[in-house]
Design an enzyme around this catalytic site. Structure first.
Site, PDB file in Angstrom:
ATOM      1  N   ASP A 158      65.441  50.996  51.738  1.00 27.94           N
ATOM      2  CA  ASP A 158      66.214  49.891  52.306  1.00 27.94           C
ATOM      3  C   ASP A 158      65.649  49.580  53.684  1.00 27.94           C
ATOM      4  O   ASP A 158      64.702  50.222  54.148  1.00 27.94           O
ATOM      5  CB  ASP A 158      67.711  50.215  52.315  1.00 27.94           C
ATOM      6  CG  ASP A 158      68.047  51.419  53.176  1.00 27.94           C
ATOM      7  OD1 ASP A 158      67.155  51.925  53.892  1.00 27.94           O
ATOM      8  OD2 ASP A 158      69.203  51.865  53.139  1.00 27.94           O
ATOM      9  N   ASP A 200      71.688  51.158  43.008  1.00 18.92           N
ATOM     10  CA  ASP A 200      71.621  52.451  43.698  1.00 18.92           C
ATOM     11  C   ASP A 200      73.009  52.741  44.226  1.00 18.92           C
ATOM     12  O   ASP A 200      73.772  51.822  44.533  1.00 18.92           O
ATOM     13  CB  ASP A 200      70.662  52.420  44.887  1.00 18.92           C
ATOM     14  CG  ASP A 200      71.306  51.774  46.099  1.00 18.92           C
ATOM     15  OD1 ASP A 200      71.406  50.530  46.133  1.00 18.92           O
ATOM     16  OD2 ASP A 200      71.764  52.506  47.005  1.00 18.92           O
ATOM     17  N   CYS A 246      76.882  65.897  26.728  1.00 15.69           N
ATOM     18  CA  CYS A 246      75.827  65.840  27.743  1.00 15.69           C
ATOM     19  C   CYS A 246      74.895  67.031  27.567  1.00 15.69           C
ATOM     20  O   CYS A 246      75.356  68.145  27.317  1.00 15.69           O
ATOM     21  CB  CYS A 246      76.455  65.863  29.135  1.00 15.69           C
ATOM     22  SG  CYS A 246      75.269  65.774  30.480  1.00 15.69           S
ATOM     23  N   CYS A 263      72.678  68.014  30.001  1.00 15.36           N
ATOM     24  CA  CYS A 263      72.188  68.508  31.295  1.00 15.36           C
ATOM     25  C   CYS A 263      72.469  70.012  31.388  1.00 15.36           C
ATOM     26  O   CYS A 263      73.314  70.523  30.657  1.00 15.36           O
ATOM     27  CB  CYS A 263      72.843  67.742  32.445  1.00 15.36           C
ATOM     28  SG  CYS A 263      74.464  68.363  32.940  1.00 15.36           S
ATOM     29  N   CYS A 313      76.138  71.189  31.687  1.00 15.66           N
ATOM     30  CA  CYS A 313      76.955  71.093  30.471  1.00 15.66           C
ATOM     31  C   CYS A 313      76.431  71.988  29.349  1.00 15.66           C
ATOM     32  O   CYS A 313      77.213  72.534  28.571  1.00 15.66           O
ATOM     33  CB  CYS A 313      77.004  69.644  29.996  1.00 15.66           C
ATOM     34  SG  CYS A 313      77.904  68.571  31.141  1.00 15.66           S
ATOM     35  N   HIS A 347      74.664  67.040  36.812  1.00 12.20           N
ATOM     36  CA  HIS A 347      75.401  66.381  35.738  1.00 12.20           C
ATOM     37  C   HIS A 347      75.629  64.904  36.040  1.00 12.20           C
ATOM     38  O   HIS A 347      75.404  64.045  35.168  1.00 12.20           O
ATOM     39  CB  HIS A 347      76.760  67.038  35.477  1.00 12.20           C
ATOM     40  CG  HIS A 347      77.596  66.154  34.607  1.00 12.20           C
ATOM     41  ND1 HIS A 347      77.368  66.017  33.247  1.00 12.20           N
ATOM     42  CD2 HIS A 347      78.589  65.265  34.908  1.00 12.20           C
ATOM     43  CE1 HIS A 347      78.192  65.116  32.759  1.00 12.20           C
ATOM     44  NE2 HIS A 347      78.943  64.639  33.735  1.00 12.20           N
TER      45      HIS A 347
END
Lengths: 380, 380
Positions: B97, B271, B309, B311, B314, B340
């Site tokens: 930014d 974002d 999930c 990940c 999880c 996660h």
């Protein structure tokens, strides 16, 4: 489908070089090459590390703290979650301490008796009673591969009589712990030698434990302020009275120099919060000695923390970036510094193991120590 | 050896479904499949994550904050370290930014003028002057793949005249930013639409930017308190005035519901600190809505945070363990919850991309939203 018979717990002495021993411990949850350093996973996590990354550094066993785990999340809860190993997804063996040491260092309102110790939790003030039997029961619930007897870590300095009384209480507790322990193939119970800095008490303690009979023998009550020389002297007068066919574990030790000196004397196992705790405050142990990454001299340094290290912190990031992360309080700063320190501890253990196997321990130890004495390569 | 010619920056529109767009952005540092969510790496690290783990969630681009990086470690230092990507070992593209937003939200003693903004660092009180030209220069030093123009994020609510003046200042700054930007193959400069909640100002801003000509167009000044309905209304009256052959980026947004609603309207990039910041306070976004893992109802729950999930949080750990880590303030608790949340954000983006490609965006969006409305599976 036939089941593999469970591995029994045992220690194989593979090679010796002077007093230094290269060995291998077999457990229900995998082998441990010794001399070994066990990273500390106090509350069910090696702080800041994913378990597979701890394993990738070469660590084969981690330590859990019974005091912390019994208070939070609670031993019964850990048991319902499948034990400590399952809960934290650690695939190798775990060793748990008895809780006694942290009761003394952390808890409030401790009251000792022949039966055990009553204390208040440092978290919420709740009252607990820990006995040899309850400590062993908790460690069973945690599913510990290696269980430690409850002992009293004698404060330093202690007069001879105090040290003798304390050690003999620990020996009675050791016998009760042995009684309470449920033997299972591949699981172990270790006794703990006490006796402060008194040769005769250390010998008496070692002989008392050997008479009871344990799967391994720890040396407790050291690294409590007596200094490195005194610690080494106590090791020298204790280790000869421990059986050679069982692992010897020096509890709560230490600096890299402590490890080299204790391996030289015949110690097989170590644990210490130093690599993890130091990592979280920006301290790194390297082949060139200690580094404080927060020091301004690192702020523009594109070089790695330790050029000979292949951990991610060293292989992929600059000192300048690590400095930035640590000064900014970024979690990744703690992660990378911890990762490096654990890697470095494992690397020197691996170097020492290889050296003992090849009969060149003295040269290797001297080379390691010479590296530290040179100071950081950066100091120009 | 022949060199591959550098990839030029571009946007390919692969499919549309209603207003929703499936596309692909080409950059010097790799592709970005859109709609895309960019995890925020404020100070050169996605907080609590190793960069390769961010990439493994499916994230192809991360965002860096010019304000933070210019103050610490400093843009010139980052440049000497090989740029932001090299410093943080992120292999994909980065978007930075302009610094303007954080000057307004974090810095002390801000003074705006036609030239730029003077402010004091929130870290050490040091004085800085940021202009369109210096912001672009800093982003060049950082090595940003996608550079953002300096703009003024109009406060909400703002009277029409204030919003108009502010937006027109941003348009003059956009022209100066374009002038200062050094085009390089595969690198891009994005303009930013302002105009508060006023349709005519949003249109004027979009047309002014399009006349200057940018590689992509961001919509700024939203998610600043106007509410989701109003945000969606502003998108509906802004997006039609942006070119269809360039990516559209909704800055600082948002919740999973915001993402679904904005993708439905034709936004390509997002974002937000929400998945990372929430992760550090024990908040999880799941297929069944939001979960506060610190809540006592999770303390004995052996099930994963989100059963669908994959990940590590999880796939390998229980809610009970995550609860324990988060209640104990363990770093690993922040790591796993962040991991996660980033994974979940990437998963819904991937689901939406697939759905647009197959012309079933409405059904997919409805199914995602229905999952949240059911509430956590655990609430019994």
């Amino acid at each position: 489908m036939t089941e593999t018979p469970p591995t029994s717990f045992g220690y194989d002495l593979i090679a010796t070089d002077g007093h230094a021993r290269r060995g291998r411990i077999s457990t229900a949850h995998g082998p441990i090459d010794t001399p070994a350093f066990m990273p500390v996973g106090t509350a069910g996590t090696v702080k800041g590390m994913m378990p597979e990354n701890v394993a990738a550094t070469g660590a084969q066993i981690v330590l859990g703290n019974t005091y912390h785990l019994m208070l939070r999340p609670g031993a019964e809860r850990v048991e319902r979650l499948g034990g400590l190993r399952r809960m934290m997804d650690w695939h190798g063996p775990v060793l748990t301490d008895s809780g006694g040491f942290q009761v003394m260092s952390l808890a409030a309102l401790r009251r000792m008796s022949e039966d055990g110790v009553t204390f208040q939790s440092h978290l919420d003030g709740s009252r607990h009673h820990l006995t040899p039997e309850s400590s062993i029961g908790i460690q069973h619930a945690l599913g510990s591969t290696i269980t430690m007897v409850l002992d009293e870590c004698t404060a330093h300095p202690a007069p001879h009589e105090t040290a003798a009384d304390s050690m003999r209480l620990s020996m009675r507790w050791a016998a009760r712990s042995k009684e309470a322990f449920q033997p299972r193939p591949g699981f172990a119970l270790f006794g703990i030698v006490q006796g402060s800095v008194y040769d005769s008490l250390r010998r008496e303690s070692a002989e008392a434990l050997t008479a009871i009979g344990f799967d391994g023998y720890a040396i407790g009550g050291l690294a409590v302020g007596e200094g490195q020389d005194e610690m080494f002297r106590v090791l020298d007068c204790t280790l000869p009275f421990l059986p050679t066919d069982r692992p010897r574990y020096l509890m709560g030790v230490g600096t890299p120099a402590d490890l080299v000196g204790a391996v030289r004397r015949g110690v097989d196992m170590f644990d210490c919060v130093m690599p993890t705790r130091s990592g979280r405050t920006g301290q790194a142990f390297t082949r060139h000695g200690k580094i404080n990454i927060r020091n301004a001299r690192h702020q523009d340094d594109p070089r790695p923390l330790d050029a000979a290290c292949d951990c991610p912190a060293c292989a992929r990031f600059s000192r300048a970036y690590l400095h930035h992360l640590n000064r900014s309080g970024e979690i990744l700063g703690a992660i990378l510094m911890t990762w490096h320190n654990i890697s470095y501890y494992q690397d020197i253990m691996a170097e020492m193991r290889a050296a003992i196997g090849q009969g060149r321990f003295s040269e290797t130890a001297a080379a390691i120590e010479e590296g530290w004495s040179k100071g950081d390569i950066d100091r120009t």
